[in-house]
Design a protein around this motif. Structure first.
Motif, PDB file in Angstrom:
ATOM      1  N   ARG A   1       0.852  -1.193   0.000  1.00  0.00           N
ATOM      2  CA  ARG A   1       0.000   0.000   0.000  1.00  0.00           C
ATOM      3  C   ARG A   1       0.889   1.245   0.000  1.00  0.00           C
ATOM      4  NH1 ARG A   1      -5.265  -1.120   1.529  1.00  0.00           N
ATOM      5  NH2 ARG A   1      -5.540   1.016   2.246  1.00  0.00           N
ATOM      6  N   LEU A   2       0.637   2.149  -0.959  1.00  0.00           N
ATOM      7  CA  LEU A   2       1.428   3.375  -1.076  1.00  0.00           C
ATOM      8  C   LEU A   2       0.501   4.564  -1.257  1.00  0.00           C
ATOM      9  CD1 LEU A   2       4.125   4.906  -1.459  1.00  0.00           C
ATOM     10  CD2 LEU A   2       3.983   4.342  -3.902  1.00  0.00           C
ATOM     11  N   SER A   3       0.799   5.649  -0.530  1.00  0.00           N
ATOM     12  CA  SER A   3       0.039   6.888  -0.630  1.00  0.00           C
ATOM     13  C   SER A   3       0.997   8.053  -0.829  1.00  0.00           C
ATOM     14  CB  SER A   3      -0.800   7.100   0.641  1.00  0.00           C
ATOM     15  OG  SER A   3      -1.485   8.343   0.614  1.00  0.00           O
ATOM     16  N   LEU A   4       0.736   8.853  -1.849  1.00  0.00           N
ATOM     17  CA  LEU A   4       1.492  10.081  -2.105  1.00  0.00           C
ATOM     18  C   LEU A   4       0.524  11.246  -1.969  1.00  0.00           C
ATOM     19  CD1 LEU A   4       3.416   8.931  -5.312  1.00  0.00           C
ATOM     20  CD2 LEU A   4       4.260   8.910  -2.965  1.00  0.00           C
ATOM     21  N   LYS A   5       0.804  12.159  -1.062  1.00  0.00           N
ATOM     22  CA  LYS A   5      -0.146  13.235  -0.781  1.00  0.00           C
ATOM     23  C   LYS A   5       0.568  14.571  -0.692  1.00  0.00           C
ATOM     24  CE  LYS A   5      -3.824  14.569   2.458  1.00  0.00           C
ATOM     25  NZ  LYS A   5      -4.529  14.219   3.725  1.00  0.00           N
ATOM     26  N   GLU A   6       0.088  15.524  -1.499  1.00  0.00           N
ATOM     27  CA  GLU A   6       0.574  16.906  -1.485  1.00  0.00           C
ATOM     28  C   GLU A   6       2.093  16.973  -1.660  1.00  0.00           C
ATOM     29  OE1 GLU A   6      -1.027  19.190   1.751  1.00  0.00           O
ATOM     30  OE2 GLU A   6      -3.035  18.370   1.476  1.00  0.00           O
ATOM     31  N   THR A   7       2.602  16.119  -2.537  1.00  0.00           N
ATOM     32  CA  THR A   7       4.008  16.177  -2.899  1.00  0.00           C
ATOM     33  C   THR A   7       4.156  17.033  -4.155  1.00  0.00           C
ATOM     34  OG1 THR A   7       3.777  14.140  -4.176  1.00  0.00           O
ATOM     35  CG2 THR A   7       4.484  13.922  -1.896  1.00  0.00           C
ATOM     36  N   ARG A   8       5.392  17.310  -4.545  1.00  0.00           N
ATOM     37  CA  ARG A   8       5.625  18.167  -5.719  1.00  0.00           C
ATOM     38  C   ARG A   8       6.508  17.428  -6.727  1.00  0.00           C
ATOM     39  NH1 ARG A   8       6.898  24.118  -3.259  1.00  0.00           N
ATOM     40  NH2 ARG A   8       6.019  24.783  -5.250  1.00  0.00           N
ATOM     41  N   LEU A   9       6.078  16.245  -7.086  1.00  0.00           N
ATOM     42  CA  LEU A   9       6.851  15.429  -8.010  1.00  0.00           C
ATOM     43  C   LEU A   9       6.903  16.095  -9.377  1.00  0.00           C
ATOM     44  CD1 LEU A   9       5.465  11.909  -7.048  1.00  0.00           C
ATOM     45  CD2 LEU A   9       7.487  13.079  -6.151  1.00  0.00           C
ATOM     46  N   GLY A  10       8.107  16.213  -9.920  1.00  0.00           N
ATOM     47  CA  GLY A  10       8.258  16.890 -11.199  1.00  0.00           C
ATOM     48  C   GLY A  10       8.261  15.960 -12.389  1.00  0.00           C
ATOM     49  N   ALA A  11       8.426  14.652 -12.155  1.00  0.00           N
ATOM     50  CA  ALA A  11       8.437  13.670 -13.243  1.00  0.00           C
ATOM     51  C   ALA A  11       7.308  12.680 -13.027  1.00  0.00           C
ATOM     52  CB  ALA A  11       9.774  12.947 -13.283  1.00  0.00           C
TER      53      ALA A  11
ATOM     54  N   ASP B   1      -2.977  15.331  -5.176  1.00  0.00           N
ATOM     55  CA  ASP B   1      -2.204  16.560  -5.359  1.00  0.00           C
ATOM     56  C   ASP B   1      -0.709  16.259  -5.272  1.00  0.00           C
ATOM     57  OD1 ASP B   1      -1.718  19.224  -5.772  1.00  0.00           O
ATOM     58  OD2 ASP B   1      -2.099  19.827  -3.705  1.00  0.00           O
ATOM     59  N   ALA B   2      -0.295  15.225  -6.018  1.00  0.00           N
ATOM     60  CA  ALA B   2       1.042  14.682  -5.841  1.00  0.00           C
ATOM     61  C   ALA B   2       1.990  14.970  -6.991  1.00  0.00           C
ATOM     62  CB  ALA B   2       0.941  13.159  -5.635  1.00  0.00           C
ATOM     63  N   TYR B   3       1.494  15.586  -8.080  1.00  0.00           N
ATOM     64  CA  TYR B   3       2.270  15.629  -9.313  1.00  0.00           C
ATOM     65  C   TYR B   3       2.185  17.003  -9.945  1.00  0.00           C
ATOM     66  CZ  TYR B   3       3.459  14.354 -14.170  1.00  0.00           C
ATOM     67  OH  TYR B   3       4.018  14.288 -15.423  1.00  0.00           O
ATOM     68  N   GLU B   4       3.349  17.585 -10.255  1.00  0.00           N
ATOM     69  CA  GLU B   4       3.389  18.911 -10.860  1.00  0.00           C
ATOM     70  C   GLU B   4       4.191  18.919 -12.161  1.00  0.00           C
ATOM     71  OE1 GLU B   4       4.798  21.716  -8.000  1.00  0.00           O
ATOM     72  OE2 GLU B   4       2.900  21.749  -6.900  1.00  0.00           O
ATOM     73  N   GLY B   5       4.357  17.769 -12.782  1.00  0.00           N
ATOM     74  CA  GLY B   5       5.137  17.654 -14.009  1.00  0.00           C
ATOM     75  C   GLY B   5       4.315  17.889 -15.256  1.00  0.00           C
ATOM     76  N   PRO B   6       4.718  17.268 -16.377  1.00  0.00           N
ATOM     77  CA  PRO B   6       3.968  17.400 -17.630  1.00  0.00           C
ATOM     78  C   PRO B   6       2.513  16.985 -17.453  1.00  0.00           C
ATOM     79  CG  PRO B   6       6.099  16.382 -18.009  1.00  0.00           C
ATOM     80  CD  PRO B   6       5.928  16.469 -16.515  1.00  0.00           C
ATOM     81  N   GLN B   7       1.667  17.415 -18.367  1.00  0.00           N
ATOM     82  CA  GLN B   7       0.229  17.257 -18.177  1.00  0.00           C
ATOM     83  C   GLN B   7      -0.302  15.907 -18.646  1.00  0.00           C
ATOM     84  OE1 GLN B   7      -1.478  20.690 -20.044  1.00  0.00           O
ATOM     85  NE2 GLN B   7      -0.812  22.067 -18.421  1.00  0.00           N
TER      86      GLN B   7
END
Length: 439
Positions: A315-325, A344-350
């Motif tokens: 089980r993995l949870s990613l929350k409010e991170t700023r992953l660029g890839a 809200d875990a991803y800020e990279g390409p769309q």
């Protein structure tokens, strides 16, 4: 109004229509996990809901018991026979207990905010209390030393109380099993926690101590939430032989590799949460945690994924991170992963992509508030997926075409998605899913 507290069933909360009422019942359920353990058959406590819709029913049931007190604005004082009380309105009269000292076992406060007056409990008169919950009571003062008189206390809830310091007398609460001090503000504590021999669950947001907080030796402790990295490293964690769930604040100076070495011998540890204030210099070392099956990575400080993961992670949870890839090419290779949540875990390409045979064990996938236009899924990906939940992904234009070929998919949930997205749904695709839910 004072309302009786009874043994609650969790399913009662499912049909509540109002959020505030739901919160009240949920809290009662949590507290009763402690209370039920101490009740005898002779007490014959009946179930009742605590919210306005069924208030009359609760009153009628409670009137048949000597242990409940139903008290509203028309009554004068609290009965001396009361054992279980829930306070919904707190009068300004400090002497609202009158001259009586009821043998209270449980005292809960609901919907009482910004109360600057002393709640005026005579600590010596209420020594039989097992459960005290002050959640949301925004008191303008800290708890007095007299709290140490509650020697039988098993549950103490101080969530959102604005309390900034816990007194030294907490060390006398040797029977305390659950301490919830999840406040927005920092809470200052002295080194008394190691004295709480019966403690099982400690929930906090930000604990501060002048010296490293001593927690080693607490053999009953199962949950330790949001403790700073430095405090963890100053304790022999192997002495916490029951510890199952651990949450840690880390920053740019935190050495994750040393942390994982430190935790690798904690045999009972199953769940690890890392709250990242800043991007650590390296996140390497998680592969040392062979017993950890659940991992949560949280915080704007996290800009890249760890280079390795616990080998038995399910089980993995990613929350409010700023992953660029795009994280999918890495995550889809985690062979034991059965549940993945991203908020809200991803800020990279769309766009994001899942390749052929990716996530071959994944059964549950939740994508929430991701800023992506497209999610590409190749043929053969997600062969075991049973539930897909997409929530608040406002830029997403359509569902992946390959979903119609995932025969295992039983449930598709679309929550708070734009109306245009719903209109564009492929009828053939959604009809192939047995359970479609649009909220």
């Amino acid at each position: 109004m004072w309302v009786a507290e009874g043994i609650m069933q969790k399913r009662d909360a499912e049909n509540l229509e109002e959020t505030a009422a739901y919160d009240d019942v949920e809290r009662l359920c949590r507290r009763n996990m402690v209370q039920v353990a101490e009740m005898t058959i002779d007490e014959r406590i009946k179930s009742c809901r605590v919210h306005d819709l069924l208030r009359d029913v609760a009153i009628r049931k409670a009137e048949d018991e000597n242990f409940f007190q139903i008290h509203d604005a028309r009554d004068d004082k609290i009965s001396a026979k009361s054992r279980y009380l829930a306070v919904h309105t707190l009068p300004r009269d400090k002497n609202y207990f009158g001259s009586s000292t009821p043998p209270l076992r449980s005292l809960l406060f609901f919907n009482i905010r910004r109360y600057g007056e002393d709640i005026s409990l005579s600590f010596k008169s209420f020594r039989k209390l097992r459960i005290v919950d002050l959640e949301n009571v925004e008191m303008g003062y800290d708890l007095p030393e007299g709290i140490g008189e509650f020697r039988l206390l098993r549950y103490l809830g101080l969530r959102r109380t604005s309390i900034g310091r816990l007194p030294h007398s907490f060390g006398f609460l040797r029977n305390l099993q659950t301490l919830d001090i999840r406040n927005i503000n920092r809470v200052i504590v002295s080194n008394f926690i190691c004295k709480l021999e019966g403690l099982r669950h400690l929930y906090a947001y930000d604990l501060m101590s002048n010296v490293p907080l001593k927690i080693e030796g607490l053999k009953n402790l199962q949950t330790l939430s949001r403790i700073h990295f430095d405090h963890i490293m100053h304790n022999d964690m192997t002495t916490l032989t029951s510890l199952q769930k651990l949450g840690i604040w880390v920053d740019g100076t935190s050495e994750i590799d040393k942390l994982c070495t430190h935790l690798s011998e904690v045999g009972s540890l199953k769940t690890l949460h890392l709250y990242c204030l800043e991007q650590p210099q390296s996140l390497a070392g998680l592969s040392k945690l062979h017993r950890v099956t659940e991992l949560k990575l949280f915080g704007r400080g996290l800009r890249m994924l760890p280079p390795d993961f616990p080998p038995n992670l399910s089980r993995l949870s990613l929350k409010e991170t700023r992953l660029g890839a795009d994280p999918m090419p890495v995550l889809e290779k985690l062979g034991q992963l059965s549940s993945l949540k991203m908020k809200d875990a991803y800020e990279g390409p769309q766009h994001m992509g899942i390749s052929r045979n990716g996530f071959h064990q994944l059964k549950f996938l939740e994508l929430r508030y991701l800023r992506v236009d497209e999610i590409k899924v190749e043929e053969g990906a997600l062969p075991q997926l049973r539930c897909l939940r997409i929530r608040e992904c406002y830029r997403l234009e359509k569902l992946p075409e390959e979903l119609k070929h995932i025969s295992s998919l039983d449930k598709l949930e679309l929550v708070d998605m734009p109306k245009d997205f719903i209109r564009r749904l492929d009828a053939d695709m959604v009809s192939s899913v047995p359970n479609l839910r649009i909220f």
